[in-house]
Design a protein around this motif. Structure first.
Motif, PDB file in Angstrom:
ATOM      1  N   CYS A  70       0.753  -1.330  -0.046  1.00 36.41           N
ATOM      2  CA  CYS A  70       0.149  -0.012  -0.122  1.00 36.41           C
ATOM      3  C   CYS A  70       0.768   1.346   0.020  1.00 36.41           C
ATOM      4  O   CYS A  70       1.790   1.424   0.894  1.00 36.41           O
ATOM      5  N   ASP A 123      -1.795  -7.770  -4.437  1.00 30.50           N
ATOM      6  CA  ASP A 123      -2.651  -6.752  -3.825  1.00 30.50           C
ATOM      7  C   ASP A 123      -1.896  -5.603  -3.687  1.00 30.50           C
ATOM      8  O   ASP A 123      -1.252  -5.470  -2.644  1.00 30.50           O
ATOM      9  N   SER A 125      -2.102  -1.215  -3.810  1.00 27.41           N
ATOM     10  CA  SER A 125      -2.870  -0.215  -3.968  1.00 27.41           C
ATOM     11  C   SER A 125      -2.152   1.095  -3.577  1.00 27.41           C
ATOM     12  O   SER A 125      -0.980   1.384  -2.930  1.00 27.41           O
ATOM     13  N   ARG A 192      -5.345  -1.486  -6.983  1.00 27.12           N
ATOM     14  CA  ARG A 192      -6.395  -0.532  -6.844  1.00 27.12           C
ATOM     15  C   ARG A 192      -5.953   0.580  -6.586  1.00 27.12           C
ATOM     16  O   ARG A 192      -4.849   1.169  -5.803  1.00 27.12           O
ATOM     17  N   TYR A 194      -7.174   4.550  -5.166  1.00 24.04           N
ATOM     18  CA  TYR A 194      -8.307   5.373  -4.305  1.00 24.04           C
ATOM     19  C   TYR A 194      -7.800   6.816  -4.246  1.00 24.04           C
ATOM     20  O   TYR A 194      -6.616   7.347  -3.867  1.00 24.04           O
TER      21      TYR A 194
END
Length: 314
Positions: A70, A123, A125, A192, A194
């Motif tokens: 992340c 995964d 982000s 991902r 955001y």
């Protein structure tokens, strides 16, 4: 839990071979929020700290066992290109033209992450944050040497603010951290992105109207008239170290920020991140007044008194 010390400005973060191997084998999540945020440094000066550290952590992420990654970015990275009309919640495809070293380092790191995400399908982000402000309940926050508050206080010293199309946006740090911690407990293969900014914003004039009602009066001025004052700022004005950011063309409208991914995440987590600006500004002003951080030195230069007459400043 153990703490492993590292230095973002050093090759491989300065980790010992044993520490590096331990991290490769034992951790399952990397939250990368460290950076040199100096907005006046060149890309070359920031590359080691902000880009090479990201590359190393990405290598760490795919070694031995897959890890969740992340990355904390900035919503301002979209400003690297003047043609960026929309900030998508995805990879930024338009090549940058901006010379700001900090934004370029964030843009380059995002491209690295996108490349690793496509290749390894893990995964990953990217969280593009906006104006992260003090704690929503206590008001505690980084008010000294903070660009947003230096801008605010410098304008309060002048007594005038310029007519701007730019919106004021705030998201308290405790709300932001709560959202990030919950996000880290969700899982999805692939990249991902955001755009984590407050979906509710204020016009510049509305922001200073709130401050006027709190005892810090200002008046609105046409931009070109307001900018004339920047030539004669006294040394004790909070705007002085950052006036270069406000001397050029400020007439552009901020890009539209897409937040569909964020809305879906908030719905999934049953969270809200909108705030009452009147209330939160009260909290921040009260905290700074108690800490003697709202002491606004008077403008002493005669030329400034003259230029500020008849008006008064985000």
């Amino acid at each position: 839990m153990s703490v492993v010390k590292g230095d973002l400005n050093v090759h491989k973060l300065g980790l010992s071979p044993a520490d590096e191997e331990s991290l490769r084998s034992n951790i399952d999540t990397i939250l990368h929020c460290g950076a040199d945020t100096h907005h006046l440094h060149s890309y070359a000066r920031l590359r080691n700290t902000n880009v090479n550290s990201t590359r190393f952590l990405l290598d760490l992420c795919v070694a031995v066992k897959p890890k969740k990654f992340c990355y904390i970015s900035s919503i301002s990275v979209a400003n690297c290109s003047p043609n960026q009309k929309i900030v998508p919640e995805g990879e930024l495809l338009i090549e940058p033209t901006e010379s700001n070293g900090y934004l370029l380092s964030k843009w380059t790191s995002e491209k690295l992450i996108s490349r690793y995400a496509r290749y390894f399908n893990l995964d990953f982000s990217i969280l593009r944050l906006g104006n992260i402000t003090g704690h929503s309940k206590t008001g505690y926050g980084p008010y000294e040497n903070n660009h947003f508050w230096s801008f605010t206080k410098g304008i309060l010293q002048l007594g005038s603010f310029p007519t701007l199309q730019i919106k004021v946006e705030m998201l308290p740090v405790d709300i932001t951290c709560n959202l990030i911690s919950k996000l880290l407990n969700t899982y999805q293969d692939g990249l991902r992105v955001y755009n984590i900014t407050n979906p509710v914003t204020l016009d510049t004039a509305d922001y200073f109207s709130i401050l006027t009602r709190r005892g810090y009066p200002t008046q609105e001025m046409l931009l070109y008239e307001w900018q004339k004052q920047l030539r004669h700022l006294s040394e004790n004005n909070y705007l002085t170290p950052i006036k270069g950011f406000y001397s050029g063309n400020l007439g552009a409208i901020s890009p539209e920020v897409k937040q569909d991914n964020l809305y879906h995440l908030l719905l999934k987590l049953k969270m809200r991140i909108d705030i009452n600006y009147e209330s939160i500004i009260d909290v921040y002003i009260h905290y700074q007044e108690n800490k003697d951080l709202m002491r606004l030195e008077p403008i002493t230069a005669e030329s400034e008194h003259h230029s500020a007459a008849g008006f008064a400043s985000p």
